[in-house]
Design a protein around this motif. Structure first.
Motif, PDB file in Angstrom:
ATOM      1  N   ASP A   1      -4.203   0.449  -7.900  1.00 31.34           N
ATOM      2  CA  ASP A   1      -4.604   1.587  -8.736  1.00 31.34           C
ATOM      3  C   ASP A   1      -5.821   2.290  -8.155  1.00 31.34           C
ATOM      4  OD1 ASP A   1      -2.530   1.006 -10.462  1.00 31.34           O
ATOM      5  OD2 ASP A   1      -3.799  -0.078 -11.905  1.00 31.34           O
TER       6      ASP A   1
ATOM      7  N   ASN B   1      -4.812   4.412  -5.484  1.00 33.35           N
ATOM      8  CA  ASN B   1      -3.777   5.370  -5.890  1.00 33.35           C
ATOM      9  C   ASN B   1      -2.499   5.203  -5.068  1.00 33.35           C
ATOM     10  OD1 ASN B   1      -2.852   7.437  -7.588  1.00 33.35           O
ATOM     11  ND2 ASN B   1      -3.371   9.034  -6.087  1.00 33.35           N
TER      12      ASN B   1
ATOM     13  N   PRO C   1       1.356   3.464  -5.072  1.00 31.57           N
ATOM     14  CA  PRO C   1       2.390   2.890  -5.962  1.00 31.57           C
ATOM     15  C   PRO C   1       2.596   1.400  -5.689  1.00 31.57           C
ATOM     16  CG  PRO C   1       3.141   4.964  -5.015  1.00 31.57           C
ATOM     17  CD  PRO C   1       1.885   4.596  -4.283  1.00 31.57           C
ATOM     18  N   TYR C   2       2.951   0.682  -6.721  1.00 33.01           N
ATOM     19  CA  TYR C   2       3.173  -0.766  -6.596  1.00 33.01           C
ATOM     20  C   TYR C   2       4.398  -1.063  -5.716  1.00 33.01           C
ATOM     21  CZ  TYR C   2       0.179  -0.953 -10.789  1.00 33.01           C
ATOM     22  OH  TYR C   2      -0.850  -0.821 -11.695  1.00 33.01           O
TER      23      TYR C   2
ATOM     24  N   ASP D   1       8.005  -2.410  -4.623  1.00 31.40           N
ATOM     25  CA  ASP D   1       9.273  -2.526  -5.346  1.00 31.40           C
ATOM     26  C   ASP D   1      10.363  -2.958  -4.373  1.00 31.40           C
ATOM     27  OD1 ASP D   1      10.117  -0.251  -3.901  1.00 31.40           O
ATOM     28  OD2 ASP D   1       9.487   1.111  -5.493  1.00 31.40           O
TER      29      ASP D   1
END
Length: 427
Positions: A164, A167, A169-170, A172
């Motif tokens: 976070d 900034n 994205p996690y 996947d």
């Protein structure tokens, strides 16, 4: 002096295990006419985080068998096999205990484990209730010795807070190894002691998965040849080590001084590969609790590699109360025991269709990834006589490569040569 000291330590370990593990006793003997004899059997494990669940299973068993009490002892992993190795030849193993695939052959070869093949053939227990790749881990020369307790696969744990802040994205299921390396660089702040990934020297929760994903292998299907010297395997090993060179990972020395899991728990690593067995350990950290989650391992050039392993429950061939020990061993393999394991969040139970409760025990975490990866995972490669020989030497050689004393390619080829010789010697 060193020999005397070593002998003294071994004796002390054996006495400790004899007192705590093989606690079978008559517990007062027979009571009124016709009453069953009361006995206490020992059940020894290595994970204190699972002890409450194992004790709950023992209590449920005793409710159904009031004359049999079960004493659950937890010995830390670091001491477990030292104590078991001392107890086995002395005939003082616990009545029932946990077995690891990497240790199984040693104890089966030594005839320290009670075969249960006759029980299987008599339909006292149905091994079809468990995934076949788990049953095979505790089978030797057609003889069954263990009942699968649970299974584990490997996931990518990540620190949501660090993602976070950057900034990003996690992770996947679209991630591949190139994406892992790219993001690990972006998240690294070496001047602050923060790194994107822990590219540690590790097999089951480390580069074995990388090798498989890249099209390499650890051992061929019939376990007669090492895959460490395959170019696909070497390429995968080099890619992991490159993250250290790129300062996207701590150095080998840093991760030797402080294990990468502990670094992750303290908020110093953004990502690590770790096993499903370790979720409770991660959640125990007040620093990381509520700030991490799981994703599948990244895709490689060929597939998404993953190692599956599982604890087996076994019984000693020298136990004083084998009938009672068998009744408990059978209960440990029941659906009821599996449901207790799952509902208490102890581990992923091996009994088919009982895993959902384990996932639901931690609804805020994506634990389903461990279940989903199991179907295509590769069994832990321990089912050969040569395994105890080559595995103990593998880390000695690869640590030289990870420490920079020799190249990764040279280290991999040395491991392959050593493994192939161990396989040849074991014939």
């Amino acid at each position: 002096m060193r020999k005397k000291m070593a002998a003294g330590i071994a004796s002390l370990l054996l006495v400790t295990l004899m007192a705590g593990c093989n606690s079978s006793n008559d517990g007062g003997g027979a009571t009124d006419s016709g009453a069953q004899k009361s006995v206490t059997i020992s059940y020894t494990i290595w994970d204190k985080n699972q002890q409450p669940a194992m004790e709950a299973i023992a209590d449920a068993f005793t409710e159904q068998h009031p004359n049999i009490k079960v004493k659950v002892d937890a010995i830390p992993w670091g001491e477990y096999w030292t104590k078991m190795s001392a107890a086995a030849p002395a005939g003082m193993l616990p009545d029932v205990f946990w077995m690891h695939g990497g240790q199984f052959m040693k104890y089966a070869e030594g005839q320290f484990l009670e075969p249960i093949t006759d029980k299987v053939q008599a339909n006292e227990i149905d091994l079809n209730n468990y995934a076949s790749n788990l049953v095979s881990i505790y089978t030797k020369d057609g003889q069954n010795y263990g009942i699968p307790k649970d299974f584990d696969t490997i996931g990518l744990a990540y620190n949501k807070e660090l993602f976070d802040q950057a900034n990003i994205p996690y992770p996947d299921n679209t991630w591949d190894y190139a994406k892992l390396a790219e993001v690990a660089k972006q998240l690294s702040q070496p001047d602050k002691g923060i790194y994107g990934f822990g590219a540690k020297l590790d097999t089951q929760a480390g580069y074995w998965n990388d090798m498989l994903a890249n099209g390499g292998f650890i051992l061929n299907d019939d376990m007669t040849k090492s895959g460490y010297d395959e170019m696909a395997s070497i390429e995968a090993l080099k890619a992991r080590y490159q993250m250290i060179l790129d300062k996207a990972s701590p150095t080998h020395q840093q991760m030797t001084d402080t294990d990468s899991v502990e670094m992750f728990k303290s908020g110093k690593l953004a990502m690590i590969f770790d096993g499903s067995w370790d979720n409770g350990n991660l959640a125990s950290s007040e620093i990381i609790k509520g700030k991490y989650d799981w994703a599948p391992l990244p895709k490689g050039k060929v597939k998404r590699g993953n190692i599956i392993n599982g604890i087996g429950n076994v019984m000693s061939t020298k136990g004083k109360h084998k009938d009672e020990a068998w009744q408990f061993l059978k209960f440990l393999g029941s659906k009821e025991a599996a449901e207790i394991t799952a509902e208490m969040g102890a581990a992923i139970p091996a009994f088919n269709n009982t895993q959902d409760a384990w996932v639901q025990n931690n609804p805020d975490l994506n634990l389903q990834i461990f279940i989903d990866q199991a179907a295509d995972a590769t069994p832990y490669p321990s089912g050969s006589k040569s395994y105890p020989v080559w595995f103990s030497k593998e880390a000695e050689i690869m640590s030289q490569a990870w420490g920079g004393a020799i190249s990764i390619e040279e280290g991999a080829k040395k491991v392959a040569e050593m493994m192939n010789q161990a396989i040849e010697d074991a014939k």
